[in-house]
Motif scaffolding. Structure first.
Motif, PDB file in Angstrom:
ATOM      1  N   GLN A 133      27.591   4.571  16.602  1.00  0.00           N
ATOM      2  CA  GLN A 133      28.585   3.838  17.375  1.00  0.00           C
ATOM      3  C   GLN A 133      28.735   4.555  18.697  1.00  0.00           C
ATOM      4  OE1 GLN A 133      31.828   4.199  14.586  1.00  0.00           O
ATOM      5  NE2 GLN A 133      31.638   2.041  14.032  1.00  0.00           N
ATOM      6  N   VAL A 134      28.890   3.786  19.762  1.00  0.00           N
ATOM      7  CA  VAL A 134      29.018   4.356  21.097  1.00  0.00           C
ATOM      8  C   VAL A 134      30.305   3.844  21.725  1.00  0.00           C
ATOM      9  CG1 VAL A 134      27.958   4.569  23.374  1.00  0.00           C
ATOM     10  CG2 VAL A 134      26.510   4.472  21.337  1.00  0.00           C
ATOM     11  N   ARG A 135      31.109   4.770  22.198  1.00  0.00           N
ATOM     12  CA  ARG A 135      32.327   4.415  22.933  1.00  0.00           C
ATOM     13  C   ARG A 135      31.997   4.519  24.411  1.00  0.00           C
ATOM     14  NH1 ARG A 135      38.234   7.157  22.272  1.00  0.00           N
ATOM     15  NH2 ARG A 135      39.304   5.212  22.668  1.00  0.00           N
ATOM     16  N   THR A 136      32.349   3.490  25.175  1.00  0.00           N
ATOM     17  CA  THR A 136      32.009   3.466  26.601  1.00  0.00           C
ATOM     18  C   THR A 136      33.260   3.345  27.461  1.00  0.00           C
ATOM     19  OG1 THR A 136      31.769   1.057  26.638  1.00  0.00           O
ATOM     20  CG2 THR A 136      29.789   2.337  26.120  1.00  0.00           C
ATOM     21  N   ASP A 137      33.090   3.657  28.746  1.00  0.00           N
ATOM     22  CA  ASP A 137      34.150   3.404  29.704  1.00  0.00           C
ATOM     23  C   ASP A 137      34.065   1.929  30.115  1.00  0.00           C
ATOM     24  OD1 ASP A 137      32.160   3.128  31.676  1.00  0.00           O
ATOM     25  OD2 ASP A 137      32.655   4.997  32.691  1.00  0.00           O
ATOM     26  N   PRO A 138      34.980   1.439  30.950  1.00  0.00           N
ATOM     27  CA  PRO A 138      34.947   0.020  31.335  1.00  0.00           C
ATOM     28  C   PRO A 138      33.651  -0.417  32.027  1.00  0.00           C
ATOM     29  CG  PRO A 138      37.076   0.966  31.874  1.00  0.00           C
ATOM     30  CD  PRO A 138      36.186   2.108  31.445  1.00  0.00           C
ATOM     31  N   ASP A 139      32.914   0.519  32.621  1.00  0.00           N
ATOM     32  CA  ASP A 139      31.655   0.186  33.291  1.00  0.00           C
ATOM     33  C   ASP A 139      30.455   0.236  32.346  1.00  0.00           C
ATOM     34  OD1 ASP A 139      32.884  -0.218  35.779  1.00  0.00           O
ATOM     35  OD2 ASP A 139      32.818   1.938  36.214  1.00  0.00           O
ATOM     36  N   GLY A 140      30.673   0.590  31.074  1.00  0.00           N
ATOM     37  CA  GLY A 140      29.592   0.632  30.098  1.00  0.00           C
ATOM     38  C   GLY A 140      28.935   1.980  29.925  1.00  0.00           C
ATOM     39  N   LYS A 141      29.414   3.010  30.617  1.00  0.00           N
ATOM     40  CA  LYS A 141      28.846   4.363  30.484  1.00  0.00           C
ATOM     41  C   LYS A 141      29.330   4.997  29.175  1.00  0.00           C
ATOM     42  CE  LYS A 141      28.742   8.894  32.630  1.00  0.00           C
ATOM     43  NZ  LYS A 141      29.227   9.730  33.737  1.00  0.00           N
TER      44      LYS A 141
END
Length: 111
Positions: free
Chosen positions: A15-23
């Motif tokens: 699972q990957v948690r990202t910032d609002p820009d998808g990073k």
């Protein structure tokens, strides 16, 4: 440990948690949470995959129709643990992430 890029691991435990820009900010892999080190530079690129049906809409936040999104990030388990380099990918039309490669230590890129 390095996984062969020709046979990436497609694990439901990633699972990957990202910032609002998808990073990517954090990665849950093998029951552990790896935090992307803010002091390192992440690499991001997209590639076109002719095998995908480009008439359908891509997953939210992905690079575009037919584009496979890739991120190479360095992450730690805690502030004192060693860095590991994760290469992640997200396929068009897929809401999940896949682990393309993981290696110990820092990756260096020559320019």
């Amino acid at each position: 440990m390095t996984l062969a890029p020709e046979a990436p691991t497609e694990t439901s435990h990633l699972q990957v948690r990202t910032d609002p820009d998808g990073k990517p900010l954090a990665i849950r892999h093998d029951g552990r949470i790896w935090v992307v080190d803010p002091g390192t530079e992440s690499q991001h690129w997209s590639g076109r995959d002719a095998g995908w049906d480009t008439r359908r809409a891509p997953a939210a936040g992905s690079a575009g129709p037919g584009s496979t999104e890739h991120w190479r990030v360095q992450a730690r388990l805690c502030s004192t643990s060693a860095l590991r380099t994760f290469t992640l990918r997200r396929e068009p039309l897929s809401p999940g992430w896949f682990l393309a490669d993981i290696s110990d230590g820092e990756e260096t890129t020559e320019k």
